[in-house]
Design an enzyme around this catalytic site. Structure first.
Site, short mmCIF file in Angstrom:
data_model
loop_
_atom_site.label_atom_id
_atom_site.label_comp_id
_atom_site.label_asym_id
_atom_site.label_seq_id
_atom_site.Cartn_x
_atom_site.Cartn_y
_atom_site.Cartn_z
CB THR A 60 -0.95 0.00 1.21
OG1 THR A 60 -1.88 -1.07 1.07
CG2 THR A 60 -1.71 1.31 1.32
CG ASN A 75 -6.90 -7.74 -5.43
OD1 ASN A 75 -6.92 -6.97 -6.38
ND2 ASN A 75 -7.76 -7.65 -4.42
CD GLN A 110 -2.47 -10.89 -4.79
OE1 GLN A 110 -2.08 -12.05 -4.87
NE2 GLN A 110 -2.91 -10.37 -3.66
N GLY A 127 6.10 -8.14 0.73
CA GLY A 127 6.77 -9.36 1.15
C GLY A 127 5.86 -10.48 1.59
CG HIS A 128 1.85 -9.86 3.46
ND1 HIS A 128 0.57 -10.35 3.45
CD2 HIS A 128 1.76 -8.59 3.04
CE1 HIS A 128 -0.26 -9.42 3.03
NE2 HIS A 128 0.44 -8.33 2.77
CB THR A 144 14.94 3.75 11.95
OG1 THR A 144 15.47 4.96 12.51
CG2 THR A 144 15.88 2.59 12.25
CB CYS A 189 -19.14 -7.38 5.65
SG CYS A 189 -20.66 -7.48 6.61
#
Length: 384
Positions: free
Chosen positions: A70, A149, A177, A198-199, A235, A325
């Site tokens: 993001t 996605n 993606q 990364g995730h 940092t 929702c």
């Protein structure tokens, strides 16, 4: 637990966790410090930068670490607009991730003209309309995703990049993606900016990267310290960056082994085939050819995705809806609506997204369980 929500996030690989651990515990130096602990952290960041650059076919100097996809999307768009203040138009598609879509909606209220190019029924981008839209002198940027996605539909980014290059319009690509799932080689395209997270490929959450082509006109959005060559102050998240680097290295190795991608796609195709054979009024949303091998968006007509997901969760099966929702009611996904998917299908659309960690036994169990769930729901809520 059967986890089929890998487009939302992925399980961190054990090797990634092990690589991160020293930088959470012992090697805690600030990478801007000149003492040994700081320099150890600095070296680890640069090694991770090399691994991420290798995954993307980029130069290490073109990689800026961020807090996630993001931030990378926001920085790409805002940084380009800051660097090109004389231009006030951004061209995008109607099926972008909310990190791009909502950012552009905010900018639209602040004087930026946003042009959204429609997609067809399979989610494919209309390239003729895209080419026409970026022909104006006022276009600052085009922002187009590589892979959707929700549906997994893949856009022809090399062709889109060539169109933008010919018209001298910078191109930002949301590849969150795509990275780690399909080959990405930035040295072979004219993409100016590209975002990853990364995730999404078995790394940690809270870290991403923005590729900025060396010649791109761009200005830093987060300022403060001189970190990331003055392109992103603050940092660095050393452990997260190290973990992302290791995940990028592992993803690069997986991409070199076509059997892994074929295994994932076979699982996806097997689930779809079994559901189509056993359940009436089932629809696959999106182009069946140009899509990620791990993603299936399936519409169960005249049902609500929320009910399906709740019953799947009772059987320890994790998936997600192509909808959000809101105020107690399930609204169809804006992506599916943009594709023209009828509401009776969009309301009951569920996304299943696989990884190489999934098995055929899990697919068999999900298919059997889903058949029972849909039959039970349709007894209560008959198809109309």
């Amino acid at each position: 637990m059967i986890y089929l929500d890998n487009n939302a996030t992925t399980q961190m690989r054990p090797e990634v966790f092990e690589t991160m651990t020293p930088y959470l515990r012992d090697a805690y130096g600030n990478p801007s410090s000149i003492h040994p602990l700081g320099q150890r952290a600095r070296q680890a960041i640069e090694e991770a930068r090399y691994r991420v650059a290798r995954l993307l076919g980029a130069k290490t100097s073109e990689i800026v670490f961020t807090s996630g996809g993001t931030e990378a999307d926001n920085a790409a768009i805002l940084g380009t607009l800051l660097a090109r203040p004389e231009k006030k138009t951004v061209v995008t598609s109607t099926v972008e991730h909310s990190a791009v879509r909502e950012t552009l909606h905010v900018l639209g209220r602040r004087g930026i003209r946003v042009v959204e190019i429609p997609v067809g029924g399979g989610g494919e981008l209309n390239l003729d309309r895209f080419s026409e839209a970026i022909s104006g002198d006022d276009v600052a940027l085009a922002s187009i995703m590589w892979a959707n996605n929700e549906t997994g539909v893949i856009f022809d980014i090399p062709q889109i990049a060539a169109i933008c290059h010919a018209k001298r319009v910078p191109l930002h690509v949301d590849a969150v993606q795509a990275a780690g799932k399909i080959p990405v080689n930035l040295s072979e395209t004219s993409i100016d900016l590209l975002s990853i997270s990364g995730h999404k490929f078995h790394g940690p959450k809270g870290v991403g990267a923005l590729y900025i082509r060396r010649q791109a006109r761009w200005m830093a959005v987060i300022t403060g310290g001189p970190q990331e060559r003055d392109r992103r102050g603050g940092t660095e998240n050393v452990a997260g960056i190290v973990g992302m680097g290791k995940a990028a290295e592992l993803a690069h190795k997986r991409l070199e082994n076509p059997a892994i991608a074929q295994h994932v796609q076979t699982l996806r195709d097997t689930l779809e085939r079994r559901l189509l054979d056993s359940i009436p009024d089932v629809h696959i949303n999106g182009d069946l050819q140009r899509r990620l091998g791990n993603t299936s968006n399936i519409g169960f007509a005249a049902l609500e995705a929320e009910a399906i997901l709740l019953l799947l969760a009772q059987h320890d099966i994790c998936a997600s809806a192509g909808a959000a929702c809101s105020s107690g009611s399930l609204e169809p996904s804006p992506i599916l609506r943009a594709m023209g998917v009828p509401d009776r299908i969009a309301h009951g659309s569920v996304r299943f997204s696989f990884s190489s960690l999934n098995t055929r036994e899990e697919v068999d169990q999900v298919a059997s369980t889903l058949s029972d769930i849909i039959a039970a729901l349709r007894e209560t809520l008959p198809v109309t």
